[in-house]
Design an enzyme around this catalytic site. Structure first.
Site, PDB file in Angstrom:
ATOM      1  N   HIS A   1       6.953  -5.378 -30.945  1.00 50.40           N
ATOM      2  CA  HIS A   1       5.873  -6.227 -30.445  1.00 50.40           C
ATOM      3  C   HIS A   1       4.846  -5.490 -29.576  1.00 50.40           C
ATOM      4  O   HIS A   1       4.455  -5.966 -28.500  1.00 50.40           O
ATOM      5  CB  HIS A   1       6.466  -7.406 -29.666  1.00 50.40           C
ATOM      6  CG  HIS A   1       7.223  -8.378 -30.530  1.00 50.40           C
ATOM      7  ND1 HIS A   1       7.013  -8.515 -31.887  1.00 50.40           N
ATOM      8  CD2 HIS A   1       8.208  -9.283 -30.232  1.00 50.40           C
ATOM      9  CE1 HIS A   1       7.809  -9.450 -32.371  1.00 50.40           C
ATOM     10  NE2 HIS A   1       8.562  -9.924 -31.405  1.00 50.40           N
TER      11      HIS A   1
ATOM     12  N   HIS B   1       3.596 -15.715 -31.045  1.00 49.66           N
ATOM     13  CA  HIS B   1       5.049 -15.827 -30.912  1.00 49.66           C
ATOM     14  C   HIS B   1       5.472 -17.153 -30.285  1.00 49.66           C
ATOM     15  O   HIS B   1       6.361 -17.184 -29.419  1.00 49.66           O
ATOM     16  CB  HIS B   1       5.573 -14.654 -30.087  1.00 49.66           C
ATOM     17  CG  HIS B   1       6.971 -14.253 -30.394  1.00 49.66           C
ATOM     18  ND1 HIS B   1       8.048 -15.104 -30.243  1.00 49.66           N
ATOM     19  CD2 HIS B   1       7.478 -13.100 -30.863  1.00 49.66           C
ATOM     20  CE1 HIS B   1       9.152 -14.467 -30.585  1.00 49.66           C
ATOM     21  NE2 HIS B   1       8.837 -13.240 -30.978  1.00 49.66           N
TER      22      HIS B   1
ATOM     23  N   GLU C   1       6.575 -16.471 -37.306  1.00 50.13           N
ATOM     24  CA  GLU C   1       5.514 -15.541 -36.955  1.00 50.13           C
ATOM     25  C   GLU C   1       4.854 -15.024 -38.223  1.00 50.13           C
ATOM     26  O   GLU C   1       5.457 -14.240 -38.952  1.00 50.13           O
ATOM     27  CB  GLU C   1       6.115 -14.373 -36.159  1.00 50.13           C
ATOM     28  CG  GLU C   1       6.863 -14.801 -34.914  1.00 50.13           C
ATOM     29  CD  GLU C   1       7.958 -13.797 -34.529  1.00 50.13           C
ATOM     30  OE1 GLU C   1       7.656 -12.619 -34.308  1.00 50.13           O
ATOM     31  OE2 GLU C   1       9.138 -14.213 -34.462  1.00 50.13           O
TER      32      GLU C   1
HETATM   33  C1  GLA Z   1      10.965 -11.464 -32.764  1.00 47.14           C
HETATM   34  C2  GLA Z   1      12.045 -10.547 -33.196  1.00 47.14           C
HETATM   35  C3  GLA Z   1      13.330 -10.971 -32.618  1.00 47.14           C
HETATM   36  C4  GLA Z   1      13.242 -11.025 -31.112  1.00 47.14           C
HETATM   37  C5  GLA Z   1      12.138 -11.959 -30.724  1.00 47.14           C
HETATM   38  C6  GLA Z   1      11.936 -11.951 -29.243  1.00 47.14           C
HETATM   39  O1  GLA Z   1      11.025 -12.680 -33.414  1.00 47.14           O
HETATM   40  O2  GLA Z   1      12.121 -10.406 -34.610  1.00 47.14           O
HETATM   41  O3  GLA Z   1      14.330 -10.053 -32.977  1.00 47.14           O
HETATM   42  O4  GLA Z   1      12.941  -9.777 -30.627  1.00 47.14           O
HETATM   43  O5  GLA Z   1      10.945 -11.562 -31.352  1.00 47.14           O
HETATM   44  O6  GLA Z   1      13.112 -12.095 -28.536  1.00 47.14           O
END
Ligand code: GLA
Length: 385
Positions: free
Chosen positions: A140, A211, A349
């Site tokens: 991220h 997110h 997402e």
């Molecule tokens: C995304 C990732 C997950 C986790 C979340 C945040 O969705 O794919 O593995 O890291 O973000 O916790």
């Protein structure tokens, strides 16, 4: 790190073939305490003004967004009894986003959403090293990714908020000055539209998403395993134990990943399946069924029988990460003192595939000078008849 900084497109009436929009004749009442939220968000961080902004429509839908990380803080929609229901996880005060362990609640994610293996990629013969903030991988956009930056507020109207951010050359290890603009629009057809635009002055890689964590029974409810989910994807990415895709996508047919027709999230979530084990549940990239890469398509439908609330997701992105809140463990206390337990929310997402910079068979995430990245995702809300 954190502590060092103290739904376009042509969505027609047909969209809700099986849904009705909540009555627009109902007297407009706001569930959000704007004054208290403003007090809890208005501040200055690293010399930049932070605030919270409210989008409202004629159907009692309300969205609160802060320019800190461009985060959706609240999203209130009427349930089948017309009761205003806040369906996203988040915090009542900015300080919680700054001090609590990062869950990326509601945040704009960039420069690269999802994972890049070992935090490394090659572009034009240069090797770029990013921070590894998720086991061996980069996640991220890094610790100071877009979720932790104060965005500029370009414009704010009753139904639209335009944010911009200049991610400087070298920030979090990525090449090129990346100028990003994100527009949140709330329409009277109950669409929350997120439009992303980006340009660069040097070749770079970009994967932008939001997110938001949803619970269509209302944030703070204990589980999302009773929600029915459809994902319009006949293929998904199988992953290694660090959640990096292993080669080309594989068919969902005959696996726990088949959501091509509506299925309870909880039905196969504990299946004896190597991929479910790797994801600790669902945490996978679903490849959307499309004719061409940038087609605007319906990606997913989620329905919560107890509130009747249904959400649909449309996007121009090629894929969608379905994450079933497997890392939530009840330790984060969110809005209205609600505990956020294991699997008490899900994320959908919209995105390019994880680790695309290292996997040449995936659609490219490169952005070159002179090009403009354009991407649109729309979340729509209604009550199922
Ligand atoms: C995304 C990732 C997950 C986790 C979340 C945040 O969705 O794919 O593995 O890291 O973000 O916790």
């Amino acid at each position: 790190m954190k502590k060092s900084i103290l739904f376009a497109v042509m969505v027609s009436a047909l969209l809700f073939t099986h849904c009705t929009n909540p009555s627009s004749n109902t007297k407009s009442t706001s569930m959000l305490d704007s004054a208290a939220l403003q007090k809890a968000y208005d501040t200055v961080l690293s010399g930049k003004k932070v605030g919270i902004y409210f989008l409202r429509n004629t159907n009692q839908v309300e969205v609160a967004i802060t320019n800190f990380g461009g985060r959706i803080v609240a999203l209130v929609v009427p349930d089948k009894q017309n009761k205003p229901t806040d369906i996203v996880l988040g915090y009542n005060q900015l300080s919680d986003y700054l001090t609590k362990p990062e869950a990326y609640f509601g945040a704009l994610i960039g420069r690269y959403g999802n994972r890049i293996a070992k935090g490394q990629f090659r572009l034009n013969d240069s090797l770029y090293q990013l921070a590894t903030n998720n086991g061996p991988n980069a996640l991220h956009g890094g610790p100071m990714g877009f979720h932790n930056q104060v965005w500029n507020v370009e414009r704010v109207h009753s139904n639209e908020l335009v944010l911009s951010y200049l991610s400087k050359d070298g920030e979090e290890g990525y090449p090129g000055n990346l100028q990003v603009q994100v527009t949140y629009t709330l329409t009277d057809s109950n669409e929350l539209k997120i439009n992303y635009q980006a340009t660069t002055d040097k070749a770079t890689v970009v994967n932008l998403t939001n997110h938001a964590y949803f619970n269509l029974n209302g944030q703070g409810n204990p589980s999302i395993t009773d929600h029915e989910l459809t994902i319009l994807a006949t293929q998904y990415s199988s992953v290694d134990s660090t959640l990096i895709p292993i080669g080309a996508p594989v068919p969902v047919k005959g696996t726990p990943f088949d959501f091509t027709t509506a299925k309870l999230i909880g039905k196969d979530i504990a299946a004896d399946d190597a991929q479910i084990k790797n994801g600790l549940g669902y945490d996978h990239n679903f490849v959307l069924d499309k004719k061409t890469l940038n087609d605007y398509v319906k990606a997913a439908i989620v329905y919560a029988p107890s509130t009747g609330i249904q959400m649909e997701v449309f996007t121009t992105e090629p894929a969608i990460q379905f994450y079933s809140g497997n890392f939530l463990d009840g330790s984060l206390i969110g809005k209205n003192n609600q505990k956020y337990p294991y699997r008490s929310a899900f994320c959908l997402e919209t995105q390019h595939y994880p680790d695309s910079p290292n996997q040449s068979v995936f659609p490219s995430t490169q952005l070159l000078p002179g090009q403009t990245l354009q991407s649109t995702t729309v979340y729509t809300f209604g009550v199922k008849k």
